[in-house]
Design a protein around this motif. Structure first.
Motif, PDB file in Angstrom:
ATOM      1  N   ILE A   1     -13.020 -12.592   7.565  1.00 40.83           N
ATOM      2  CA  ILE A   1     -12.435 -12.323   6.249  1.00 40.83           C
ATOM      3  C   ILE A   1     -11.340 -13.340   5.956  1.00 40.83           C
ATOM      4  O   ILE A   1     -10.408 -13.501   6.742  1.00 40.83           O
ATOM      5  N   GLU A   2     -11.463 -14.031   4.832  1.00 38.87           N
ATOM      6  CA  GLU A   2     -10.483 -15.048   4.452  1.00 38.87           C
ATOM      7  C   GLU A   2      -9.483 -14.536   3.422  1.00 38.87           C
ATOM      8  O   GLU A   2      -8.410 -15.110   3.262  1.00 38.87           O
ATOM      9  N   SER A   3      -9.855 -13.479   2.704  1.00 36.20           N
ATOM     10  CA  SER A   3      -8.920 -12.871   1.755  1.00 36.20           C
ATOM     11  C   SER A   3      -9.312 -11.419   1.530  1.00 36.20           C
ATOM     12  O   SER A   3     -10.454 -11.024   1.775  1.00 36.20           O
ATOM     13  N   ILE A   4      -8.339 -10.663   1.078  1.00 35.90           N
ATOM     14  CA  ILE A   4      -8.566  -9.270   0.714  1.00 35.90           C
ATOM     15  C   ILE A   4      -8.287  -9.164  -0.776  1.00 35.90           C
ATOM     16  O   ILE A   4      -7.155  -9.361  -1.222  1.00 35.90           O
ATOM     17  N   ASP A   5      -9.333  -8.863  -1.508  1.00 31.85           N
ATOM     18  CA  ASP A   5      -9.228  -8.750  -2.954  1.00 31.85           C
ATOM     19  C   ASP A   5      -9.344  -7.273  -3.317  1.00 31.85           C
ATOM     20  O   ASP A   5     -10.374  -6.645  -3.059  1.00 31.85           O
ATOM     21  N   LEU A   6      -8.273  -6.734  -3.888  1.00 32.11           N
ATOM     22  CA  LEU A   6      -8.210  -5.311  -4.215  1.00 32.11           C
ATOM     23  C   LEU A   6      -8.203  -5.078  -5.712  1.00 32.11           C
ATOM     24  O   LEU A   6      -7.564  -5.811  -6.457  1.00 32.11           O
ATOM     25  N   THR A   7      -8.880  -4.016  -6.101  1.00 34.71           N
ATOM     26  CA  THR A   7      -8.804  -3.508  -7.456  1.00 34.71           C
ATOM     27  C   THR A   7      -8.404  -2.050  -7.309  1.00 34.71           C
ATOM     28  O   THR A   7      -8.951  -1.337  -6.461  1.00 34.71           O
ATOM     29  N   GLY A   8      -7.426  -1.610  -8.096  1.00 32.56           N
ATOM     30  CA  GLY A   8      -6.981  -0.236  -7.951  1.00 32.56           C
ATOM     31  C   GLY A   8      -6.134   0.245  -9.103  1.00 32.56           C
ATOM     32  O   GLY A   8      -6.011  -0.416 -10.144  1.00 32.56           O
TER      33      GLY A   8
ATOM     34  N   GLY B   1      -0.858   5.089 -12.603  1.00 35.74           N
ATOM     35  CA  GLY B   1      -1.586   5.063 -13.861  1.00 35.74           C
ATOM     36  C   GLY B   1      -1.901   3.681 -14.405  1.00 35.74           C
ATOM     37  O   GLY B   1      -2.522   3.558 -15.454  1.00 35.74           O
ATOM     38  N   GLU B   2      -1.480   2.627 -13.703  1.00 32.63           N
ATOM     39  CA  GLU B   2      -1.704   1.252 -14.157  1.00 32.63           C
ATOM     40  C   GLU B   2      -2.753   0.564 -13.283  1.00 32.63           C
ATOM     41  O   GLU B   2      -2.664   0.570 -12.058  1.00 32.63           O
ATOM     42  N   PHE B   3      -3.727  -0.060 -13.933  1.00 34.37           N
ATOM     43  CA  PHE B   3      -4.768  -0.815 -13.254  1.00 34.37           C
ATOM     44  C   PHE B   3      -4.169  -2.077 -12.629  1.00 34.37           C
ATOM     45  O   PHE B   3      -3.299  -2.700 -13.215  1.00 34.37           O
ATOM     46  N   PHE B   4      -4.629  -2.461 -11.431  1.00 33.88           N
ATOM     47  CA  PHE B   4      -4.178  -3.718 -10.830  1.00 33.88           C
ATOM     48  C   PHE B   4      -5.322  -4.422 -10.124  1.00 33.88           C
ATOM     49  O   PHE B   4      -6.295  -3.794  -9.706  1.00 33.88           O
ATOM     50  N   GLU B   5      -5.187  -5.735 -10.021  1.00 36.45           N
ATOM     51  CA  GLU B   5      -6.059  -6.575  -9.209  1.00 36.45           C
ATOM     52  C   GLU B   5      -5.155  -7.485  -8.400  1.00 36.45           C
ATOM     53  O   GLU B   5      -4.226  -8.080  -8.948  1.00 36.45           O
ATOM     54  N   ARG B   6      -5.410  -7.579  -7.096  1.00 40.48           N
ATOM     55  CA  ARG B   6      -4.593  -8.418  -6.221  1.00 40.48           C
ATOM     56  C   ARG B   6      -5.489  -9.132  -5.227  1.00 40.48           C
ATOM     57  O   ARG B   6      -6.486  -8.583  -4.778  1.00 40.48           O
ATOM     58  N   SER B   7      -5.089 -10.332  -4.880  1.00 34.79           N
ATOM     59  CA  SER B   7      -5.799 -11.091  -3.858  1.00 34.79           C
ATOM     60  C   SER B   7      -4.770 -11.536  -2.825  1.00 34.79           C
ATOM     61  O   SER B   7      -3.726 -12.071  -3.179  1.00 34.79           O
TER      62      SER B   7
ATOM     63  N   LEU C   1       0.866  -1.175   0.000  1.00 34.42           N
ATOM     64  CA  LEU C   1       0.000   0.000   0.000  1.00 34.42           C
ATOM     65  C   LEU C   1       0.897   1.217   0.000  1.00 34.42           C
ATOM     66  O   LEU C   1       1.806   1.312   0.824  1.00 34.42           O
ATOM     67  N   ARG C   2       0.658   2.116  -0.930  1.00 37.87           N
ATOM     68  CA  ARG C   2       1.497   3.304  -1.045  1.00 37.87           C
ATOM     69  C   ARG C   2       0.651   4.561  -1.115  1.00 37.87           C
ATOM     70  O   ARG C   2      -0.467   4.544  -1.627  1.00 37.87           O
ATOM     71  N   THR C   3       1.235   5.651  -0.651  1.00 40.57           N
ATOM     72  CA  THR C   3       0.595   6.942  -0.808  1.00 40.57           C
ATOM     73  C   THR C   3       0.385   7.179  -2.299  1.00 40.57           C
ATOM     74  O   THR C   3       1.277   6.920  -3.100  1.00 40.57           O
ATOM     75  N   GLY C   4      -0.800   7.634  -2.667  1.00 46.99           N
ATOM     76  CA  GLY C   4      -1.128   7.880  -4.069  1.00 46.99           C
ATOM     77  C   GLY C   4      -1.862   6.735  -4.741  1.00 46.99           C
ATOM     78  O   GLY C   4      -2.435   6.912  -5.816  1.00 46.99           O
ATOM     79  N   ASP C   5      -1.861   5.557  -4.124  1.00 46.55           N
ATOM     80  CA  ASP C   5      -2.640   4.444  -4.684  1.00 46.55           C
ATOM     81  C   ASP C   5      -4.111   4.838  -4.694  1.00 46.55           C
ATOM     82  O   ASP C   5      -4.604   5.518  -3.786  1.00 46.55           O
ATOM     83  N   ILE C   6      -4.808   4.393  -5.719  1.00 48.93           N
ATOM     84  CA  ILE C   6      -6.251   4.611  -5.823  1.00 48.93           C
ATOM     85  C   ILE C   6      -6.902   3.247  -5.666  1.00 48.93           C
ATOM     86  O   ILE C   6      -6.645   2.338  -6.442  1.00 48.93           O
ATOM     87  N   ILE C   7      -7.720   3.131  -4.645  1.00 46.60           N
ATOM     88  CA  ILE C   7      -8.413   1.874  -4.388  1.00 46.60           C
ATOM     89  C   ILE C   7      -9.815   1.995  -4.971  1.00 46.60           C
ATOM     90  O   ILE C   7     -10.609   2.839  -4.553  1.00 46.60           O
ATOM     91  N   LEU C   8     -10.099   1.131  -5.951  1.00 44.35           N
ATOM     92  CA  LEU C   8     -11.405   1.156  -6.618  1.00 44.35           C
ATOM     93  C   LEU C   8     -12.414   0.248  -5.922  1.00 44.35           C
ATOM     94  O   LEU C   8     -13.601   0.576  -5.863  1.00 44.35           O
ATOM     95  N   SER C   9     -11.935  -0.892  -5.414  1.00 41.09           N
ATOM     96  CA  SER C   9     -12.839  -1.772  -4.673  1.00 41.09           C
ATOM     97  C   SER C   9     -12.043  -2.699  -3.772  1.00 41.09           C
ATOM     98  O   SER C   9     -10.872  -2.971  -4.021  1.00 41.09           O
ATOM     99  N   VAL C  10     -12.720  -3.161  -2.734  1.00 37.62           N
ATOM    100  CA  VAL C  10     -12.163  -4.131  -1.794  1.00 37.62           C
ATOM    101  C   VAL C  10     -13.194  -5.244  -1.664  1.00 37.62           C
ATOM    102  O   VAL C  10     -14.358  -4.982  -1.328  1.00 37.62           O
ATOM    103  N   ASN C  11     -12.758  -6.446  -1.962  1.00 39.03           N
ATOM    104  CA  ASN C  11     -13.661  -7.607  -1.926  1.00 39.03           C
ATOM    105  C   ASN C  11     -14.938  -7.323  -2.709  1.00 39.03           C
ATOM    106  O   ASN C  11     -16.034  -7.693  -2.303  1.00 39.03           O
TER     107      ASN C  11
END
Length: 167
Positions: free
Chosen positions: A139-146, A150-156, A109-119
């Motif tokens: 909660i069994e996992s944290i699924d992030l979209t952000g 300038g680059e889109f990411f998805e992480r679980s 997690l970094r300053t400037g990250d844009i979090i679009l959704s969580v789970n």
């Protein structure tokens, strides 16, 4: 007047766990790596290796002070992200200034990250964040979209029980 929105995704993000890069192994992604560039010691019974991309439950609890939305908000300082005037997510403005060791080292997690959704939730309202935090023990996992740089990411990230240290 509508209450200021609170980002739930921040909570998921705050479960800060070390990230791995292409040159690291799961054994190198450890909760106890030094931040000053010194080499980390090898795993011992007192130093349990962290599985790549995982968050230990105690870290999630610590990052939210047991599920407190106000604490989480104070630690990540989310600001609404509204391209073209429409709410899309939350911009992280700080990362645990009151507990910098929580995200050290290698927090994803970094300053400037844009979090679009969580789970799968945008977490537009304080109620949505509170509802998520009420289930923090489940909660069994944290699924992030952000968006980062300038680059889109998805992480679980799996949320794992704390390691049991041999006595």
């Amino acid at each position: 007047m509508r209450a200021r929105s609170v980002p739930l995704l921040m909570l998921l993000v705050l479960g800060c766990r070390p990230s791995t890069d292409a040159n690291s192994t799961p054994e190198e992604s450890r909760i106890d790596e030094p931040r000053d560039g010194r080499e980390a010691s090898k795993p011992t019974p007192e130093r349990t290796p962290r599985p790549a991309g995982a968050i230990f439950r105690s870290e999630l609890i610590r990052a939210t002070q047991g599920g407190s939305p106000p604490y989480l908000m104070a630690q990540i300082g989310p600001e609404p992200y509204r391209p073209q005037g429409r709410f899309e997510g939350w911009v992280i403005t700080r990362v645990w200034p009151g507990d910098p060791e929580l995200c050290a080292p290698g927090c994803d997690l970094r300053t400037g990250d844009i979090i679009l959704s969580v789970n799968g939730l945008k977490l537009e309202t304080p109620e949505e964040l509170s509802n998520l935090l009420e289930r923090i023990d489940e909660i069994e996992s944290i699924d992030l979209t952000g968006i980062r740089d300038g680059e889109f990411f998805e992480r679980s990230h799996p949320v794992l029980p704390d390691p049991v240290l041999p006595e």
